[in-house]
Enzyme design. Structure first.
Site, PDB file in Angstrom:
ATOM      1  N   ARG A 135     -12.210  79.497 -64.201  1.00  0.00           N
ATOM      2  CA  ARG A 135     -10.944  79.489 -62.853  1.00  0.00           C
ATOM      3  C   ARG A 135      -9.886  79.001 -62.873  1.00  0.00           C
ATOM      4  NH1 ARG A 135     -16.119  79.047 -61.894  1.00  0.00           N
ATOM      5  NH2 ARG A 135     -17.598  79.870 -59.615  1.00  0.00           N
TER       6      ARG A 135
ATOM      7  N   SER B  29      -6.184  64.537 -57.881  1.00  0.00           N
ATOM      8  CA  SER B  29      -6.207  65.563 -56.452  1.00  0.00           C
ATOM      9  C   SER B  29      -5.803  64.685 -55.498  1.00  0.00           C
ATOM     10  CB  SER B  29      -6.801  66.375 -56.793  1.00  0.00           C
ATOM     11  OG  SER B  29      -7.270  66.825 -57.823  1.00  0.00           O
ATOM     12  N   PHE B  30      -6.568  63.313 -55.649  1.00  0.00           N
ATOM     13  CA  PHE B  30      -6.175  62.368 -54.061  1.00  0.00           C
ATOM     14  C   PHE B  30      -4.828  61.882 -53.863  1.00  0.00           C
ATOM     15  CE2 PHE B  30      -8.161  59.609 -50.837  1.00  0.00           C
ATOM     16  CZ  PHE B  30      -7.443  58.822 -50.448  1.00  0.00           C
TER      17      PHE B  30
ATOM     18  N   ILE C 230     -14.308  67.158 -60.147  1.00  0.00           N
ATOM     19  CA  ILE C 230     -15.351  68.391 -61.056  1.00  0.00           C
ATOM     20  C   ILE C 230     -16.271  66.772 -60.429  1.00  0.00           C
ATOM     21  CG2 ILE C 230     -16.044  68.295 -63.104  1.00  0.00           C
ATOM     22  CD1 ILE C 230     -14.585  69.227 -64.560  1.00  0.00           C
TER      23      ILE C 230
ATOM     24  N   HIS D  57     -18.297  60.574 -55.193  1.00  0.00           N
ATOM     25  CA  HIS D  57     -16.715  59.810 -55.055  1.00  0.00           C
ATOM     26  C   HIS D  57     -16.265  61.516 -54.859  1.00  0.00           C
ATOM     27  CE1 HIS D  57     -13.152  58.781 -57.025  1.00  0.00           C
ATOM     28  NE2 HIS D  57     -12.948  58.239 -56.110  1.00  0.00           N
TER      29      HIS D  57
ATOM     30  N   TRP E  55      -5.529  64.335 -63.511  1.00  0.00           N
ATOM     31  CA  TRP E  55      -6.881  64.917 -63.709  1.00  0.00           C
ATOM     32  C   TRP E  55      -6.901  65.941 -64.713  1.00  0.00           C
ATOM     33  CZ3 TRP E  55     -12.166  61.845 -63.498  1.00  0.00           C
ATOM     34  CH2 TRP E  55     -11.483  60.837 -63.899  1.00  0.00           C
TER      35      TRP E  55
ATOM     36  N   GLU F 131     -21.638  61.988 -61.288  1.00  0.00           N
ATOM     37  CA  GLU F 131     -22.816  60.934 -60.737  1.00  0.00           C
ATOM     38  C   GLU F 131     -23.079  60.642 -58.819  1.00  0.00           C
ATOM     39  OE1 GLU F 131     -23.750  59.922 -65.300  1.00  0.00           O
ATOM     40  OE2 GLU F 131     -23.745  58.424 -63.453  1.00  0.00           O
ATOM     41  N   THR F 132     -21.987  60.597 -58.523  1.00  0.00           N
ATOM     42  CA  THR F 132     -21.475  60.097 -56.960  1.00  0.00           C
ATOM     43  C   THR F 132     -21.066  60.918 -56.284  1.00  0.00           C
ATOM     44  OG1 THR F 132     -19.428  59.100 -57.722  1.00  0.00           O
ATOM     45  CG2 THR F 132     -21.058  57.495 -59.235  1.00  0.00           C
TER      46      THR F 132
ATOM     47  N   PHE G 243      -3.758  74.700 -51.232  1.00  0.00           N
ATOM     48  CA  PHE G 243      -4.589  74.283 -51.919  1.00  0.00           C
ATOM     49  C   PHE G 243      -4.983  74.672 -53.146  1.00  0.00           C
ATOM     50  CE2 PHE G 243      -7.911  70.868 -51.255  1.00  0.00           C
ATOM     51  CZ  PHE G 243      -9.203  71.890 -52.138  1.00  0.00           C
TER      52      PHE G 243
HETATM   53  N1  LIG Z   1     -12.769  62.512 -60.556  1.00  0.00           N
HETATM   54  C1  LIG Z   1     -11.751  63.086 -60.107  1.00  0.00           C
HETATM   55  C2  LIG Z   1      -9.684  62.304 -59.638  1.00  0.00           C
HETATM   56  N2  LIG Z   1     -10.425  61.120 -59.331  1.00  0.00           N
HETATM   57  C3  LIG Z   1      -9.295  60.352 -59.493  1.00  0.00           C
HETATM   58  C4  LIG Z   1      -8.540  60.283 -57.815  1.00  0.00           C
HETATM   59  O1  LIG Z   1      -8.216  61.718 -57.927  1.00  0.00           O
HETATM   60  C5  LIG Z   1      -7.733  59.434 -57.205  1.00  0.00           C
HETATM   61  O2  LIG Z   1      -6.529  59.775 -58.577  1.00  0.00           O
HETATM   62  C6  LIG Z   1      -8.000  58.857 -57.546  1.00  0.00           C
HETATM   63  O3  LIG Z   1      -9.665  58.099 -56.812  1.00  0.00           O
HETATM   64  C7  LIG Z   1      -7.581  56.499 -57.403  1.00  0.00           C
HETATM   65  O4  LIG Z   1      -6.752  56.993 -55.990  1.00  0.00           O
HETATM   66  N3  LIG Z   1      -9.500  62.823 -59.538  1.00  0.00           N
HETATM   67  C8  LIG Z   1      -8.481  64.335 -59.962  1.00  0.00           C
HETATM   68  O5  LIG Z   1      -8.320  65.256 -59.547  1.00  0.00           O
HETATM   69  N4  LIG Z   1     -10.013  65.088 -60.630  1.00  0.00           N
HETATM   70  C9  LIG Z   1     -11.215  64.604 -60.926  1.00  0.00           C
HETATM   71  O6  LIG Z   1     -12.266  65.099 -61.086  1.00  0.00           O
HETATM   72  C1  LIG Z   2     -15.452  63.021 -57.979  1.00  0.00           C
HETATM   73  C2  LIG Z   2     -14.393  62.260 -59.284  1.00  0.00           C
HETATM   74  O1  LIG Z   2     -14.207  61.084 -58.877  1.00  0.00           O
HETATM   75  C3  LIG Z   2     -15.830  61.855 -60.761  1.00  0.00           C
HETATM   76  O2  LIG Z   2     -15.808  62.814 -61.592  1.00  0.00           O
HETATM   77  C4  LIG Z   2     -16.353  60.573 -60.689  1.00  0.00           C
HETATM   78  O3  LIG Z   2     -17.520  61.036 -61.506  1.00  0.00           O
HETATM   79  P1  LIG Z   2     -18.718  59.748 -61.111  1.00  0.00           P
HETATM   80  O4  LIG Z   2     -18.872  60.582 -59.757  1.00  0.00           O
HETATM   81  O5  LIG Z   2     -19.647  59.594 -61.555  1.00  0.00           O
HETATM   82  O6  LIG Z   2     -17.755  58.983 -61.000  1.00  0.00           O
END
Ligand SMILES: Nc1c(NC[C@H](O)[C@H](O)[C@H](O)CO)[nH]c(=O)[nH]c1=O
Ligand SMILES: CC(=O)[C@@H](O)COP(=O)(O)O
Length: 162
Positions: A136, A65-66, A91, A97, A31, A94-95, A122
């Site tokens: 960064r 990253s998860f 990054i 997450h 990502w 909107e939510t 990290f």
């Molecule tokens: N939105 C971002 C994500 N989202 C994906 C999650 O990390 C993960 O792969 C998914 O939820 C399935 O488990 N990941 C990032 O590294 N950066 C983002 O902005």
């Molecule tokens: C960190 C995320 O998963 C994020 O970029 C997803 O975007 P949203 O919160 O608008 O669904």
């Protein structure tokens, strides 16, 4: 101290021991790959500049990253790996997450480091905007990848002193 007051690429030479025999795994989130590849470039160059051999650096990708925590566990469990560097960029969207990912990966990486008793770094940016991320990842605030690599090196140096 906020990053804007400290360049991520500035670091002292304290606790930088002989890295010639140390082996590193670097895990890169796919990502925001423009950012994460810059983080990797910084980390790789910093490792080499501090005496790590090219053949002692392995690079692996995860979808996001998860997934860094699980990949870190797989690699940290390998006896020949001395340190793991996790690189990602989450990054704000909107939510909520963003919050769940950042919290999960911070705790996950910490738990792997403590479980396997070795540095698991990290190196994950958690910016509000793409520009903050770019600043960064080799921009005006330096490179978080540099910081992650020197952190791994310093922790290995500390471990040898204890
Ligand atoms: N939105 C971002 C994500 N989202 C994906 C999650 O990390 C993960 O792969 C998914 O939820 C399935 O488990 N990941 C990032 O590294 N950066 C983002 O902005
Ligand atoms: C960190 C995320 O998963 C994020 O970029 C997803 O975007 P949203 O919160 O608008 O669904």
């Amino acid at each position: 101290m906020a990053t804007k007051l400290k360049n991520l690429s500035d670091h002292s030479s304290k606790n930088v021991a002989d890295m010639a025999k140390k082996k590193f795994a670097v895990i890169v989130s796919e990502w925001n790959e423009e950012v994460t590849e810059s983080l990797y470039s910084g980390a790789y160059e910093t490792l080499i500049q501090n005496g790590v051999k090219k053949e002692h650096i392995v690079k692996h990708y995860v979808p996001g990253s998860f997934e860094l925590s699980l990949a870190a566990q797989w690699l940290a469990s390998q006896k020949h790996i001395d340190a793991v560097i996790c690189l990602g960029c989450v990054i704000q969207g909107e939510t909520k997450h963003f919050d769940f990912i950042c919290d999960a990966v911070a705790h996950g990486i910490t738990n792997v480091s403590l479980k396997y008793n070795k540095p698991v770094i990290f190196g994950v940016l958690t910016p509000n905007t793409q520009q903050q991320a770019l600043d960064r990842a080799g921009g005006k605030h330096g490179n978080k990848g540099d910081e992650a690599a020197i952190t791994a090196i310093k922790m290995l140096g500390l471990a040898e002193q204890l």
